[in-house]
Design a protein around this motif. Structure first.
Motif, PDB file in Angstrom:
ATOM      1  N   THR A  31       0.827  -1.209   0.000  1.00 39.90           N
ATOM      2  CA  THR A  31       0.000   0.000   0.000  1.00 39.90           C
ATOM      3  C   THR A  31       0.857   1.253   0.000  1.00 39.90           C
ATOM      4  OG1 THR A  31      -1.715  -1.209   1.201  1.00 39.90           O
ATOM      5  CG2 THR A  31      -1.918   1.184   1.144  1.00 39.90           C
ATOM      6  N   TRP A  32       1.945   1.243   0.733  1.00 43.32           N
ATOM      7  CA  TRP A  32       2.878   2.372   0.751  1.00 43.32           C
ATOM      8  C   TRP A  32       3.461   2.608  -0.640  1.00 43.32           C
ATOM      9  CZ3 TRP A  32       8.581   1.740   2.260  1.00 43.32           C
ATOM     10  CH2 TRP A  32       9.232   2.954   2.244  1.00 43.32           C
ATOM     11  N   ILE A  34       2.111   1.855  -3.494  1.00 42.50           N
ATOM     12  CA  ILE A  34       1.062   2.324  -4.398  1.00 42.50           C
ATOM     13  C   ILE A  34       0.670   3.767  -4.099  1.00 42.50           C
ATOM     14  CG2 ILE A  34      -1.376   2.018  -5.048  1.00 42.50           C
ATOM     15  CD1 ILE A  34      -0.885  -1.029  -4.715  1.00 42.50           C
ATOM     16  N   THR A  35       0.489   4.088  -2.813  1.00 49.34           N
ATOM     17  CA  THR A  35      -0.007   5.420  -2.442  1.00 49.34           C
ATOM     18  C   THR A  35       1.105   6.424  -2.152  1.00 49.34           C
ATOM     19  OG1 THR A  35      -0.102   4.945  -0.069  1.00 49.34           O
ATOM     20  CG2 THR A  35      -2.069   4.394  -1.395  1.00 49.34           C
ATOM     21  N   GLY A  36       2.282   5.929  -1.789  1.00 48.24           N
ATOM     22  CA  GLY A  36       3.365   6.829  -1.405  1.00 48.24           C
ATOM     23  C   GLY A  36       3.211   7.351   0.013  1.00 48.24           C
ATOM     24  N   SER A  37       2.194   6.874   0.720  1.00 48.39           N
ATOM     25  CA  SER A  37       1.922   7.340   2.079  1.00 48.39           C
ATOM     26  C   SER A  37       2.108   6.186   3.065  1.00 48.39           C
ATOM     27  CB  SER A  37       0.495   7.877   2.184  1.00 48.39           C
ATOM     28  OG  SER A  37       0.129   8.066   3.536  1.00 48.39           O
ATOM     29  N   ASP A  40      -1.146   5.838   5.184  1.00 50.04           N
ATOM     30  CA  ASP A  40      -2.195   5.078   4.488  1.00 50.04           C
ATOM     31  C   ASP A  40      -1.840   3.600   4.447  1.00 50.04           C
ATOM     32  OD1 ASP A  40      -3.647   7.376   4.046  1.00 50.04           O
ATOM     33  OD2 ASP A  40      -3.069   7.565   1.928  1.00 50.04           O
ATOM     34  N   GLY A  41      -0.576   3.316   4.199  1.00 52.98           N
ATOM     35  CA  GLY A  41      -0.134   1.925   4.183  1.00 52.98           C
ATOM     36  C   GLY A  41      -0.383   1.246   5.508  1.00 52.98           C
ATOM     37  N   VAL A  44      -4.332   0.774   6.115  1.00 57.36           N
ATOM     38  CA  VAL A  44      -4.878  -0.330   5.323  1.00 57.36           C
ATOM     39  C   VAL A  44      -4.389  -1.666   5.891  1.00 57.36           C
ATOM     40  CG1 VAL A  44      -4.806  -1.456   3.061  1.00 57.36           C
ATOM     41  CG2 VAL A  44      -5.207   1.001   3.215  1.00 57.36           C
TER      42      VAL A  44
END
Length: 72
Positions: A31-32, A34-37, A40-41, A44
């Protein structure tokens, strides 16, 4: 016919915890990426780990009642 060997609840719990830790790390990294955050990673990954943890425990306990495919 002899009863099959069954896992204890403690063993199922230990397996569930180690499985979820590995899944948590993988999900957070994916997730990190994909999102760069990282936040957020983490969010999720923790949500997925909690849902997966309880789903896996229920799945394991249900399968523990099935004698098919077990050998002594």
């Amino acid at each position: 016919m002899e009863k099959p060997i069954m896992e204890t609840q403690a063993r199922t719990l230990a397996k569930s915890i180690t499985w979820q830790i590995s899944g948590l790390v993988v999900m957070m990294v994916v997730t990190w990426m994909i999102t760069g955050s990282l936040a957020d990673g983490g969010a999720v990954a923790v949500s997925g780990a909690l849902i997966g943890f309880f789903s896996y425990m229920a799945h394991e306990r249900l399968w523990a009642r099935v004698s098919w495919g077990m050998k002594r």
